[in-house]
Design a protein around this motif. Structure first.
Motif, PDB file in Angstrom:
ATOM      1  N   LYS A  98      45.025 -11.628  -9.981  1.00 11.49           N
ATOM      2  CA  LYS A  98      45.899 -11.552  -8.803  1.00 11.49           C
ATOM      3  C   LYS A  98      45.163 -10.901  -7.641  1.00 11.49           C
ATOM      4  CE  LYS A  98      49.694 -11.671  -6.386  1.00 11.49           C
ATOM      5  NZ  LYS A  98      50.146 -12.900  -5.782  1.00 11.49           N
ATOM      6  N   TYR A  99      44.481  -9.805  -7.917  1.00 10.07           N
ATOM      7  CA  TYR A  99      43.718  -9.109  -6.875  1.00 10.07           C
ATOM      8  C   TYR A  99      42.687 -10.046  -6.263  1.00 10.07           C
ATOM      9  CZ  TYR A  99      40.471  -5.878  -4.654  1.00 10.07           C
ATOM     10  OH  TYR A  99      39.656  -5.251  -3.757  1.00 10.07           O
ATOM     11  N   ASP A 100      41.989 -10.757  -7.122  1.00  7.05           N
ATOM     12  CA  ASP A 100      40.930 -11.644  -6.660  1.00  7.05           C
ATOM     13  C   ASP A 100      41.466 -12.792  -5.811  1.00  7.05           C
ATOM     14  OD1 ASP A 100      38.034 -12.073  -6.804  1.00  7.05           O
ATOM     15  OD2 ASP A 100      38.594 -13.961  -7.758  1.00  7.05           O
ATOM     16  N   SER A 101      42.724 -13.189  -6.057  1.00  8.78           N
ATOM     17  CA  SER A 101      43.292 -14.320  -5.319  1.00  8.78           C
ATOM     18  C   SER A 101      43.775 -13.922  -3.924  1.00  8.78           C
ATOM     19  CB  SER A 101      44.447 -14.943  -6.109  1.00  8.78           C
ATOM     20  OG  SER A 101      45.578 -14.079  -6.080  1.00  8.78           O
ATOM     21  N   LEU A 102      43.873 -12.627  -3.652  1.00  8.21           N
ATOM     22  CA  LEU A 102      44.360 -12.166  -2.354  1.00  8.21           C
ATOM     23  C   LEU A 102      43.225 -12.111  -1.331  1.00  8.21           C
ATOM     24  CD1 LEU A 102      46.557  -9.167  -3.543  1.00  8.21           C
ATOM     25  CD2 LEU A 102      47.368 -11.414  -2.814  1.00  8.21           C
ATOM     26  N   SER A 103      43.547 -12.486  -0.109  1.00  9.29           N
ATOM     27  CA  SER A 103      42.570 -12.348   0.965  1.00  9.29           C
ATOM     28  C   SER A 103      42.551 -10.898   1.425  1.00  9.29           C
ATOM     29  CB  SER A 103      42.941 -13.252   2.142  1.00  9.29           C
ATOM     30  OG  SER A 103      44.130 -12.769   2.774  1.00  9.29           O
ATOM     31  N   ASP A 104      41.509 -10.527   2.155  1.00  7.75           N
ATOM     32  CA  ASP A 104      41.434  -9.169   2.692  1.00  7.75           C
ATOM     33  C   ASP A 104      42.643  -8.890   3.594  1.00  7.75           C
ATOM     34  OD1 ASP A 104      39.094  -8.695   1.342  1.00  7.75           O
ATOM     35  OD2 ASP A 104      37.799  -9.126   3.054  1.00  7.75           O
ATOM     36  N   LYS A 105      43.067  -9.887   4.343  1.00  2.99           N
ATOM     37  CA  LYS A 105      44.219  -9.734   5.243  1.00  2.99           C
ATOM     38  C   LYS A 105      45.496  -9.453   4.435  1.00  2.99           C
ATOM     39  CE  LYS A 105      46.632 -12.006   9.033  1.00  2.99           C
ATOM     40  NZ  LYS A 105      46.709 -13.186   9.898  1.00  2.99           N
ATOM     41  N   GLU A 106      45.675 -10.169   3.331  1.00  8.43           N
ATOM     42  CA  GLU A 106      46.849  -9.944   2.482  1.00  8.43           C
ATOM     43  C   GLU A 106      46.826  -8.543   1.854  1.00  8.43           C
ATOM     44  OE1 GLU A 106      48.066 -14.206   0.580  1.00  8.43           O
ATOM     45  OE2 GLU A 106      46.037 -13.487   0.144  1.00  8.43           O
ATOM     46  N   ILE A 107      45.657  -8.112   1.453  1.00  7.41           N
ATOM     47  CA  ILE A 107      45.526  -6.780   0.861  1.00  7.41           C
ATOM     48  C   ILE A 107      45.877  -5.713   1.889  1.00  7.41           C
ATOM     49  CG2 ILE A 107      43.877  -5.093  -0.071  1.00  7.41           C
ATOM     50  CD1 ILE A 107      42.515  -7.510  -1.470  1.00  7.41           C
ATOM     51  N   MET A 108      45.355  -5.864   3.113  1.00  7.83           N
ATOM     52  CA  MET A 108      45.659  -4.897   4.170  1.00  7.83           C
ATOM     53  C   MET A 108      47.150  -4.893   4.488  1.00  7.83           C
ATOM     54  SD  MET A 108      42.965  -3.255   4.654  1.00  7.83           S
ATOM     55  CE  MET A 108      43.532  -2.260   6.008  1.00  7.83           C
ATOM     56  N   SER A 109      47.769  -6.057   4.490  1.00  8.01           N
ATOM     57  CA  SER A 109      49.201  -6.153   4.756  1.00  8.01           C
ATOM     58  C   SER A 109      49.999  -5.428   3.674  1.00  8.01           C
ATOM     59  CB  SER A 109      49.625  -7.625   4.829  1.00  8.01           C
ATOM     60  OG  SER A 109      51.021  -7.734   4.974  1.00  8.01           O
ATOM     61  N   LEU A 110      49.615  -5.623   2.414  1.00  7.38           N
ATOM     62  CA  LEU A 110      50.284  -4.930   1.302  1.00  7.38           C
ATOM     63  C   LEU A 110      50.104  -3.428   1.415  1.00  7.38           C
ATOM     64  CD1 LEU A 110      49.341  -7.274  -1.670  1.00  7.38           C
ATOM     65  CD2 LEU A 110      51.654  -6.818  -0.834  1.00  7.38           C
ATOM     66  N   MET A 111      48.911  -3.009   1.779  1.00 11.53           N
ATOM     67  CA  MET A 111      48.653  -1.571   1.931  1.00 11.53           C
ATOM     68  C   MET A 111      49.501  -0.992   3.061  1.00 11.53           C
ATOM     69  SD  MET A 111      44.534  -1.490   1.239  1.00 11.53           S
ATOM     70  CE  MET A 111      44.325   0.194   1.773  1.00 11.53           C
ATOM     71  N   ASP A 112      49.593  -1.710   4.172  1.00 11.78           N
ATOM     72  CA  ASP A 112      50.410  -1.246   5.302  1.00 11.78           C
ATOM     73  C   ASP A 112      51.877  -1.144   4.911  1.00 11.78           C
ATOM     74  OD1 ASP A 112      48.205  -1.033   6.972  1.00 11.78           O
ATOM     75  OD2 ASP A 112      48.523  -2.989   7.932  1.00 11.78           O
ATOM     76  N   THR A 113      52.384  -2.159   4.216  1.00 13.83           N
ATOM     77  CA  THR A 113      53.781  -2.155   3.771  1.00 13.83           C
ATOM     78  C   THR A 113      54.043  -0.987   2.830  1.00 13.83           C
ATOM     79  OG1 THR A 113      53.930  -4.553   3.996  1.00 13.83           O
ATOM     80  CG2 THR A 113      55.551  -3.498   2.560  1.00 13.83           C
ATOM     81  N   LEU A 115      52.346   1.748   2.547  1.00 12.35           N
ATOM     82  CA  LEU A 115      52.212   3.005   3.274  1.00 12.35           C
ATOM     83  C   LEU A 115      53.507   3.329   4.005  1.00 12.35           C
ATOM     84  CD1 LEU A 115      50.530   5.400   4.255  1.00 12.35           C
ATOM     85  CD2 LEU A 115      49.689   3.935   6.115  1.00 12.35           C
ATOM     86  N   SER A 116      54.116   2.315   4.628  1.00 12.13           N
ATOM     87  CA  SER A 116      55.386   2.523   5.338  1.00 12.13           C
ATOM     88  C   SER A 116      56.481   2.978   4.381  1.00 12.13           C
ATOM     89  CB  SER A 116      55.820   1.237   6.041  1.00 12.13           C
ATOM     90  OG  SER A 116      54.922   0.888   7.058  1.00 12.13           O
ATOM     91  N   VAL A 117      56.551   2.347   3.224  1.00 14.49           N
ATOM     92  CA  VAL A 117      57.554   2.712   2.219  1.00 14.49           C
ATOM     93  C   VAL A 117      57.319   4.151   1.746  1.00 14.49           C
ATOM     94  CG1 VAL A 117      58.375   2.225  -0.126  1.00 14.49           C
ATOM     95  CG2 VAL A 117      57.983   0.342   1.468  1.00 14.49           C
ATOM     96  N   ALA A 118      56.059   4.497   1.492  1.00 13.28           N
ATOM     97  CA  ALA A 118      55.735   5.852   1.022  1.00 13.28           C
ATOM     98  C   ALA A 118      56.068   6.893   2.089  1.00 13.28           C
ATOM     99  CB  ALA A 118      54.256   5.928   0.645  1.00 13.28           C
ATOM    100  N   LYS A 119      55.754   6.591   3.349  1.00 15.39           N
ATOM    101  CA  LYS A 119      56.062   7.527   4.436  1.00 15.39           C
ATOM    102  C   LYS A 119      57.565   7.737   4.558  1.00 15.39           C
ATOM    103  CE  LYS A 119      52.130   7.050   7.569  1.00 15.39           C
ATOM    104  NZ  LYS A 119      51.686   6.568   8.900  1.00 15.39           N
ATOM    105  N   SER A 120      58.326   6.657   4.480  1.00 15.95           N
ATOM    106  CA  SER A 120      59.790   6.740   4.583  1.00 15.95           C
ATOM    107  C   SER A 120      60.360   7.582   3.446  1.00 15.95           C
ATOM    108  CB  SER A 120      60.393   5.332   4.567  1.00 15.95           C
ATOM    109  OG  SER A 120      61.789   5.390   4.529  1.00 15.95           O
TER     110      SER A 120
END
Length: 135
Positions: A98-113, A115-120
């Protein structure tokens, strides 16, 4: 990357990522510390190392400690360590895939999402703590 998980200069194919991680996993299990006996038996008092390996194997295989002991009753520690490493590697393979199938952009988007959930969540927790402390 320094951790060997993602290197943009090499192939992003599953075989590459999975093979590097599997090699690391196997090396860790082969070098795991156990007692000097060769009996694969769950005993947290005198066989902590082998008991931990039995815990790991039973968890990834979904079987009991007794079933692990029975399955490996005639095996040596070295053989068992390899089997545990293989079981863990096989268990983790879908994650690497699954990790390998994700693009760098998708990974960054998941990390941003995430991060927002964790901050909230952290903000709500801190508000509760401050309220309880009267701050």
């Amino acid at each position: 990357a320094e951790d060997g998980i993602r290197d943009s200069s090499t192939s992003r194919g599953l075989g590459d990522v999975y093979k590097r991680q599997k090699d690391k996993i196997m090396k860790k299990f082969k070098s795991s510390v156990t007692d000097s006996e060769d009996e694969i038996r769950y005993d947290l008092e005198s066989k902590i190392g082998i008991s931990n390996l039995i815990d790991i194997y039973s968890s990834v295989k979904g079987i009991s400690h007794k079933e692990v002991e029975k399955k490996f009753s005639s095996s040596k520690y070295g053989e068992f360590k390899i089997e545990v490493g293989e079981a863990v590697s096989n268990y983790l393979e879908p994650i690497f895939s699954k990790y390998d199938s994700l693009s760098d952009k998708e990974i960054m988007s998941l990390m941003d999402t995430n991060l927002s959930v964790a901050k909230s969540s952290a903000k709500k927790t801190m508000e509760e703590v401050n309220s309880l402390l009267g701050i």
